[in-house]
Motif scaffolding. Structure first.
Motif, PDB file in Angstrom:
ATOM      1  N   TYR A   1       0.798  -1.223   0.000  1.00 12.58           N
ATOM      2  CA  TYR A   1       0.000   0.000   0.000  1.00 12.58           C
ATOM      3  C   TYR A   1       0.836   1.281   0.000  1.00 12.58           C
ATOM      4  N   GLU A   2       2.139   1.190  -0.153  1.00 13.02           N
ATOM      5  CA  GLU A   2       2.982   2.388  -0.214  1.00 13.02           C
ATOM      6  C   GLU A   2       3.853   2.354  -1.467  1.00 13.02           C
ATOM      7  N   VAL A   3       3.783   3.435  -2.250  1.00 14.58           N
ATOM      8  CA  VAL A   3       4.575   3.504  -3.482  1.00 14.58           C
ATOM      9  C   VAL A   3       5.934   4.166  -3.245  1.00 14.58           C
ATOM     10  N   MET A   4       6.144   4.626  -2.009  1.00 16.75           N
ATOM     11  CA  MET A   4       7.443   5.182  -1.611  1.00 16.75           C
ATOM     12  C   MET A   4       7.564   4.975  -0.106  1.00 16.75           C
ATOM     13  N   THR A   5       8.771   5.051   0.400  1.00 16.17           N
ATOM     14  CA  THR A   5       8.962   4.847   1.834  1.00 16.17           C
ATOM     15  C   THR A   5       8.946   6.188   2.557  1.00 16.17           C
ATOM     16  N   PRO A   6       8.562   6.213   3.828  1.00 17.32           N
ATOM     17  CA  PRO A   6       8.641   7.463   4.595  1.00 17.32           C
ATOM     18  C   PRO A   6      10.058   8.017   4.616  1.00 17.32           C
ATOM     19  N   GLU A   7      11.043   7.116   4.691  1.00 20.20           N
ATOM     20  CA  GLU A   7      12.444   7.545   4.741  1.00 20.20           C
ATOM     21  C   GLU A   7      12.864   8.284   3.484  1.00 20.20           C
ATOM     22  N   SER A   8      12.242   7.968   2.343  1.00 18.78           N
ATOM     23  CA  SER A   8      12.650   8.589   1.075  1.00 18.78           C
ATOM     24  C   SER A   8      12.329  10.074   1.028  1.00 18.78           C
ATOM     25  N   VAL A   9      11.388  10.536   1.875  1.00 18.78           N
ATOM     26  CA  VAL A   9      11.080  11.963   1.927  1.00 18.78           C
ATOM     27  C   VAL A   9      11.474  12.576   3.275  1.00 18.78           C
ATOM     28  N   GLY A  10      12.185  11.784   4.087  1.00 13.88           N
ATOM     29  CA  GLY A  10      12.722  12.314   5.335  1.00 13.88           C
ATOM     30  C   GLY A  10      11.785  12.282   6.519  1.00 13.88           C
ATOM     31  N   VAL A  11      10.703  11.500   6.441  1.00 13.31           N
ATOM     32  CA  VAL A  11       9.805  11.386   7.592  1.00 13.31           C
ATOM     33  C   VAL A  11      10.531  10.607   8.682  1.00 13.31           C
ATOM     34  N   PRO A  12      10.698  11.187   9.863  1.00 14.70           N
ATOM     35  CA  PRO A  12      11.467  10.515  10.912  1.00 14.70           C
ATOM     36  C   PRO A  12      10.702   9.353  11.525  1.00 14.70           C
ATOM     37  N   LYS A  13      11.437   8.307  11.892  1.00 10.56           N
ATOM     38  CA  LYS A  13      10.803   7.177  12.561  1.00 10.56           C
ATOM     39  C   LYS A  13      10.502   7.515  14.015  1.00 10.56           C
ATOM     40  N   THR A  14      11.390   8.277  14.642  1.00  6.92           N
ATOM     41  CA  THR A  14      11.213   8.645  16.044  1.00  6.92           C
ATOM     42  C   THR A  14      11.484  10.126  16.223  1.00  6.92           C
ATOM     43  N   SER A  15      10.995  10.670  17.300  1.00  4.75           N
ATOM     44  CA  SER A  15      11.234  12.071  17.626  1.00  4.75           C
ATOM     45  C   SER A  15      12.055  12.161  18.906  1.00  4.75           C
ATOM     46  N   ILE A  16      13.027  13.042  18.920  1.00  3.32           N
ATOM     47  CA  ILE A  16      13.814  13.272  20.120  1.00  3.32           C
ATOM     48  C   ILE A  16      12.976  14.087  21.108  1.00  3.32           C
ATOM     49  N   VAL A  17      12.985  13.677  22.363  1.00  2.09           N
ATOM     50  CA  VAL A  17      12.229  14.374  23.392  1.00  2.09           C
ATOM     51  C   VAL A  17      13.193  15.156  24.275  1.00  2.09           C
ATOM     52  N   LEU A  18      12.963  16.445  24.404  1.00  2.00           N
ATOM     53  CA  LEU A  18      13.733  17.290  25.303  1.00  2.00           C
ATOM     54  C   LEU A  18      12.846  17.708  26.470  1.00  2.00           C
ATOM     55  N   GLY A  19      13.463  18.141  27.556  1.00  8.07           N
ATOM     56  CA  GLY A  19      12.702  18.574  28.722  1.00  8.07           C
ATOM     57  C   GLY A  19      13.398  19.693  29.458  1.00  8.07           C
ATOM     58  N   ARG A  20      12.897  20.007  30.657  1.00 10.31           N
ATOM     59  CA  ARG A  20      13.408  21.153  31.402  1.00 10.31           C
ATOM     60  C   ARG A  20      14.864  20.971  31.823  1.00 10.31           C
ATOM     61  N   HIS A  21      15.346  19.728  31.839  1.00  8.48           N
ATOM     62  CA  HIS A  21      16.734  19.488  32.232  1.00  8.48           C
ATOM     63  C   HIS A  21      17.682  19.474  31.037  1.00  8.48           C
ATOM     64  N   SER A  22      17.152  19.661  29.848  1.00 10.48           N
ATOM     65  CA  SER A  22      17.998  19.710  28.650  1.00 10.48           C
ATOM     66  C   SER A  22      18.738  21.046  28.606  1.00 10.48           C
ATOM     67  N   GLY A  23      19.987  21.002  28.229  1.00  3.55           N
ATOM     68  CA  GLY A  23      20.785  22.225  28.160  1.00  3.55           C
ATOM     69  C   GLY A  23      20.736  22.869  26.791  1.00  3.55           C
ATOM     70  N   LYS A  24      21.433  23.992  26.673  1.00  8.41           N
ATOM     71  CA  LYS A  24      21.462  24.728  25.405  1.00  8.41           C
ATOM     72  C   LYS A  24      22.087  23.902  24.296  1.00  8.41           C
ATOM     73  N   HIS A  25      23.140  23.141  24.642  1.00  5.88           N
ATOM     74  CA  HIS A  25      23.828  22.367  23.608  1.00  5.88           C
ATOM     75  C   HIS A  25      22.917  21.294  23.031  1.00  5.88           C
ATOM     76  N   GLY A  26      22.144  20.647  23.912  1.00  3.96           N
ATOM     77  CA  GLY A  26      21.207  19.639  23.429  1.00  3.96           C
ATOM     78  C   GLY A  26      20.131  20.250  22.558  1.00  3.96           C
ATOM     79  N   LEU A  27      19.622  21.419  22.973  1.00  8.15           N
ATOM     80  CA  LEU A  27      18.609  22.113  22.177  1.00  8.15           C
ATOM     81  C   LEU A  27      19.172  22.535  20.829  1.00  8.15           C
ATOM     82  N   LYS A  28      20.362  23.119  20.847  1.00  2.26           N
ATOM     83  CA  LYS A  28      20.976  23.577  19.600  1.00  2.26           C
ATOM     84  C   LYS A  28      21.218  22.419  18.640  1.00  2.26           C
TER      85      LYS A  28
END
Length: 522
Positions: free
Chosen positions: A319-346
């Motif tokens: 049912y898919e004529v192309m893969t999500p990866e072929s257009v850059g759809v991420p498999k996972t999302s990085i989660v940041l929180g209040r303890h994340s620093g500037k370097h991690g955010l950047k």
């Protein structure tokens, strides 16, 4: 070997003409950087003659970009001079000039005897203006594009005549726009083939197409034109633009890639950057990508039907004529929180395509921490919305400093606001029919101004119970409109931020008395 199709991106020019999608200079620069990563051949950066902000944006993009940068100009010398002022720092500058050619446009835009009394006389005048504009632009740079506005409804003989004339004058690209999205795919394809056969010097220029989507045919018309001899396609990210928008870049590119068995074309687009670019443009403009949008919509690679899910588990190609990866759809999302620093955010923002100077990072980090304190976990989509809010802020200096709302089923809604403007502080309270009305009234009293809210909307900009809410407010003052945008986990706070931004822009506009309207053409 495959024949290369040039991708001309007009997100920053025609795309910005979408209602409510006005972009500031920094937003335009960020999007241009991402478009270069995406691999577009030409970036149409704006219309320099329309405003100082447009000129500055084209100038900034020109100074740092390595791809062809185009600037739009009407077929008048002052526009062309403004374009060159903005473009002269570009490694590869292109002046793009246009004029209307259809009888319908001629009757509406060239009324009066100064252009001639008869249709034929007006056509002679327009042809001369087009040739003169191309010749004048040629004195600044060798790369000149000419557009025959409303070519889709232009008499074929006259279109061929003007095309031959502008190529002889030095145009290296001739664009055939379906400005009103009127043509049928097979009809538009024949128009391109007929034009190429009629114009003896057509081989001396690239034939381009710029299709609008009023009937939902922009992508189909663009592909038909390519099959019939066009070799440049003008399009925008997410298909944004005037009225129903432009041909969608991602749909054209992936159609060519997936169905390469049917043609001999290729583009230089790095398709894995498509999703990231789509989300950046959506975040900055505030224009939502519809869930069922082809290629980049949230549902594009989702499967709910049991039969579909079973087929997908056995073989994704079911049912898919192309893969999500072929257009850059991420498999996972990085989660940041209040303890994340500037370097991690950047680092995460850079992975999402954003480049920040230290001062910008400081501002973004402050807002990130405010959001992280409220929603605990901050996802990629939250960051995209945050970047659209922070870098997308207009230059208004009016800032919401404090907001308190009292509302309930048995009480009169009351709002208290405190607004800072440089060194001054304005504080007022008001009641209203509801918490939003009370909030807006308190803001108006604080700033000493009233306005007509012509459009107000709120939406969930991200997913989940702790989603960021986005408020969009448009206020009108005669023929001039001002747009405000605010985000927060609290929709009342988001609404207040949006309304303050719109009112601040209005106050600064009339203080500076800047021009607002200009015909943007194709």
């Amino acid at each position: 070997m495959k024949e290369n199709i040039l991708v001309f991106d007009t997100t920053l020019r025609d795309g910005e003409q979408s209602p409510g999608a006005s972009l500031n200079v920094q937003e335009k620069v960020e999007i241009a950087r991402q478009l270069e990563k995406l691999g577009v051949d030409i970036i149409e950066a704006g219309f320099p003659a329309s405003s100082p902000l447009q000129l500055e944006a084209v100038q900034r993009i020109s100074d740092e970009s390595g791809v062809v940068i185009a600037a739009l100009s009407r077929a008048v010398e002052n526009d062309i001079k403004a374009s060159w002022t903005a473009l002269k720092g570009a490694k590869k500058p292109r002046i793009h000039t246009f004029i209307s050619t259809s009888d319908i446009h001629i009757a509406g835009k060239f009324a009066g005897d100064r252009y001639g009394r008869t249709l034929e006389e007006k056509r002679r005048t327009i042809l001369k203006m087009a040739v003169d504009a191309v010749a004048f632009a040629k004195t600044f740079t060798s790369d000149i594009e000419f557009s025959a506005e409303d070519a889709g409804r232009t008499d074929p003989g006259y279109l061929a005549e003007i095309t031959e004339a502008v190529i002889s004058a030095g145009a290296t690209t001739v664009n055939i726009p379906d400005t009103t999205g009127y043509t049928w795919p097979s009809e538009f394809g024949r128009k391109i083939a007929d034009l190429i056969s009629r114009v003896p010097n057509s081989g001396n220029a690239i034939i381009s197409v710029h299709c609008h989507n009023d009937l939902g045919l922009a992508v189909a018309n663009s592909l038909s034109a390519l099959e019939n001899g066009a070799r440049q396609v003008e399009c925008s990210i997410n298909g944004i633009g005037e009225r129903a928008g432009n041909a969608s870049l991602e749909e054209i590119v992936m159609a060519l890639k997936v169905r390469s068995d049917l043609h001999n074309f290729q583009t230089g687009i790095v398709t894995e950057e498509i999703y990231r670019t789509s989300r950046m443009v959506s975040g900055f403009t505030g224009i939502i990508v519809q869930p069922n949008k082809a290629i980049v919509g949230e549902n594009a690679f989702s499967h709910e039907s049991g039969i579909h899910q079973d087929g997908m588990l056995k073989n994704r190609q079911t049912y898919e004529v192309m893969t999500p990866e072929s257009v850059g759809v991420p498999k996972t999302s990085i989660v940041l929180g209040r303890h994340s620093g500037k370097h991690g955010l950047k680092a995460r923002l850079e992975a999402l395509g954003y480049t920040l100077a230290d001062a910008e990072l400081e501002s973004v980090y402050r807002r990130f921490m405010e959001i992280a304190d409220k929603k605990k976990e901050v996802y990629d989509d939250d960051l995209r919305v945050l970047m659209g809010d922070e870098l997308g802020k207009p230059s208004t200096a009016f800032v919401l400093d404090y907001l308190h709302i009292n509302s309930g089923t048995a009480s009169i809604p009351t709002a208290t606001v405190r607004i800072r403007h440089r060194e001054k502080v304005f504080e007022e309270s008001a009641t209203g029919d509801g918490p939003i009305d009370a909030c807006f009234r308190a803001i108006e009293r604080a700033l000493g101004i009233e306005s007509m809210v012509s459009t107000y909307s709120v939406r969930s900009a991200t997913a989940g119970r702790e989603a960021l809410g986005e408020a969009l407010v448009r206020i009108s003052d005669g023929s001039v409109s001002f747009n405000g945008r605010g985000i927060s986990t609290d929709i009342i706070e988001a609404s207040a931020r949006a309304y303050i931004q719109a009112l601040g822009l209005r106050l600064e506009h009339f203080e500076n008395n800047t021009p607002e309207t200009i015909d943007h053409g194709v």
